[in-house]
Enzyme design. Structure first.
Site, PDB file in Angstrom:
ATOM      1  N   CYS A   1      -7.689  -3.223  -5.063  1.00 44.16           N
ATOM      2  CA  CYS A   1      -8.517  -4.312  -4.568  1.00 44.16           C
ATOM      3  C   CYS A   1      -7.964  -4.777  -3.234  1.00 44.16           C
ATOM      4  O   CYS A   1      -6.745  -4.879  -3.066  1.00 44.16           O
ATOM      5  CB  CYS A   1      -8.524  -5.456  -5.577  1.00 44.16           C
ATOM      6  SG  CYS A   1      -9.728  -6.737  -5.227  1.00 44.16           S
TER       7      CYS A   1
ATOM      8  N   ASN B   1       1.621  -3.888   1.431  1.00 44.79           N
ATOM      9  CA  ASN B   1       0.733  -2.774   1.740  1.00 44.79           C
ATOM     10  C   ASN B   1      -0.674  -3.265   2.053  1.00 44.79           C
ATOM     11  O   ASN B   1      -1.603  -2.481   2.176  1.00 44.79           O
ATOM     12  CB  ASN B   1       0.690  -1.800   0.550  1.00 44.79           C
ATOM     13  CG  ASN B   1       0.072  -0.474   0.903  1.00 44.79           C
ATOM     14  OD1 ASN B   1       0.266   0.037   1.997  1.00 44.79           O
ATOM     15  ND2 ASN B   1      -0.696   0.080  -0.020  1.00 44.79           N
TER      16      ASN B   1
ATOM     17  N   HIS C   1      -2.703  -4.806   0.169  1.00 45.40           N
ATOM     18  CA  HIS C   1      -3.590  -4.747  -0.986  1.00 45.40           C
ATOM     19  C   HIS C   1      -3.178  -5.840  -1.965  1.00 45.40           C
ATOM     20  O   HIS C   1      -2.056  -6.348  -1.918  1.00 45.40           O
ATOM     21  CB  HIS C   1      -3.519  -3.367  -1.658  1.00 45.40           C
ATOM     22  CG  HIS C   1      -4.182  -2.291  -0.876  1.00 45.40           C
ATOM     23  ND1 HIS C   1      -3.600  -1.729   0.231  1.00 45.40           N
ATOM     24  CD2 HIS C   1      -5.386  -1.692  -1.017  1.00 45.40           C
ATOM     25  CE1 HIS C   1      -4.410  -0.808   0.744  1.00 45.40           C
ATOM     26  NE2 HIS C   1      -5.500  -0.775   0.004  1.00 45.40           N
TER      27      HIS C   1
END
Length: 356
Positions: free
Chosen positions: A287, A250, A252
């Site tokens: 993050c 994804n 991330h």
């Protein structure tokens, strides 16, 4: 923070079965026709969209006989062990993710690593981790074979829960347990959403009818609230930057990377003299690549073993009044730029055993 991550009763060197069981055992009580309908729909979609692959044939994992959990065996590889010649906690966390994802695929959920149900894919929804708790009683070494069993179940109205039990295949001994909480998020807007009845029914059809917990004990550590670490922290590692290899499908930062960041600020004399017994992480914020992260660690104030860090040791964190007493720490991950909280954690450490 997306699960990528499935378990089996095979004996070593036996021929694995397909992960997808063409004649799954009955999971539905006769008095639940709505659940039977959902189950039949998912099984039909599985047969239409997921043909058994070579990976399915070679993977040592399958649904259990009752179809309500999944087991898989893994060999610990040389690149999965650390300085202690045993599997790292990151290795164990990666195996938990893997077995969870394989479980989801085996019951007909998405094969793209996101473990989404048909309704979730229609609504562009994905699962995100809210909390992870792992306890390790004995670390497996290089070439050890472990078996991990996993299952999921409802967790209130806003999420689901996934549990794991890890055993040493050679002895049958339980060497670790874990539990996690998951929330549903819109993939595009990144906003959390309540689990709808339709999604809940799609998930619960493959869950134990009676609650089953990997940590059934009252007041167990997996339920303990993590206090916010007070500033200034006793130890810190500033300016951690996600690598490209840390990103998940994804784009991330993957869940396991946060574990490594937390451990980066643990004092070296703890790493040298102790081993991680348990870790709990509360995920607060995603993050991304390009973010800069600060890792902060302090002894947990309520623990005598942690309070006595400086007792006649010139600052050595492992020199306490009782060197055999467990050490507990609080952890805090934040964005360097604005101080926003990414993750808070708690770890427990025990004295290292004699070398194997």
């Amino acid at each position: 923070m997306i699960s990528r991550g499935a378990f089996s009763s095979y004996t070593p060197f036996s021929t694995p079965k397909f992960l997808i069981n063409p004649n799954p055992p009955p999971l539905i009580r006769p008095s639940c026709p709505s659940r039977l309908k959902i189950f039949s729909k998912l099984q039909l979609q599985t047969k239409q969209t997921h043909k058994p692959s070579l990976a399915d044939e070679l993977r040592l994992g399958s649904l259990t006989e009752d179809g309500l959990s999944y087991k898989e065996k893994f060999i610990v590889r040389c690149y999965e062990v650390g300085i202690n010649k045993t599997a790292t906690v990151e290795t164990i966390a990666n195996l938990l993710q893997e077995v969870g994802g394989n479980h989801a695929q085996s019951v007909g959920f998405s094969t793209d690593g996101f473990a989404t149900t048909p309704t979730m894919r229609e609504l562009n929804l994905i699962w995100v981790t809210a909390r992870m708790h792992i306890e390790i009683y004995k670390y497996p070494a290089w070439s050890d074979v472990v078996e991990i069993e996993t299952w999921c179940q409802g967790e209130g109205r806003i999420g689901t829960r996934r549990d794991w039990i890890m055993k040493d295949c050679a002895t049958g001994e339980v060497i670790g347990r874990a539990t996690s909480k998951w929330l549903m998020m819109n993939h595009s807007t990144r906003r959390l959403q309540k689990v709808t009845d339709e999604v809940r029914n799609e998930v619960l059809i493959f869950c134990p009818i009676e609650p089953r917990l990997s940590f059934p004990e009252e007041n167990n550590a997996s339920m303990k609230k993590i206090s916010k670490l007070e500033d200034p922290a006793a130890y810190s590692k500033i300016g951690l930057v996600p690598r490209r290899a840390d990103l998940d499908m994804n784009h991330h930062v993957n869940n396991v990377t946060y574990i490594g960041w937390v451990l980066e600020s643990v004092p070296q004399d703890i790493i040298d003299s102790y081993e991680l017994q348990s870790i709990t992480l509360d995920y607060r914020r995603e993050c991304q690549y390009g973010d800069v992260v600060d890792s902060l660690t302090s002894p947990e104030p309520s623990e005598d073993a942690a309070i006595a860090l400086l007792d006649g040791c010139n600052g050595s964190a492992s020199a306490t009044k009782d060197r055999n007493k467990p050490m507990n720490f609080l952890h805090f991950l934040k964005l360097s730029a604005d101080g926003l909280e990414i993750n808070r954690g708690r770890t427990e450490w025990r004295k290292k055993p004699a070398k194997r």
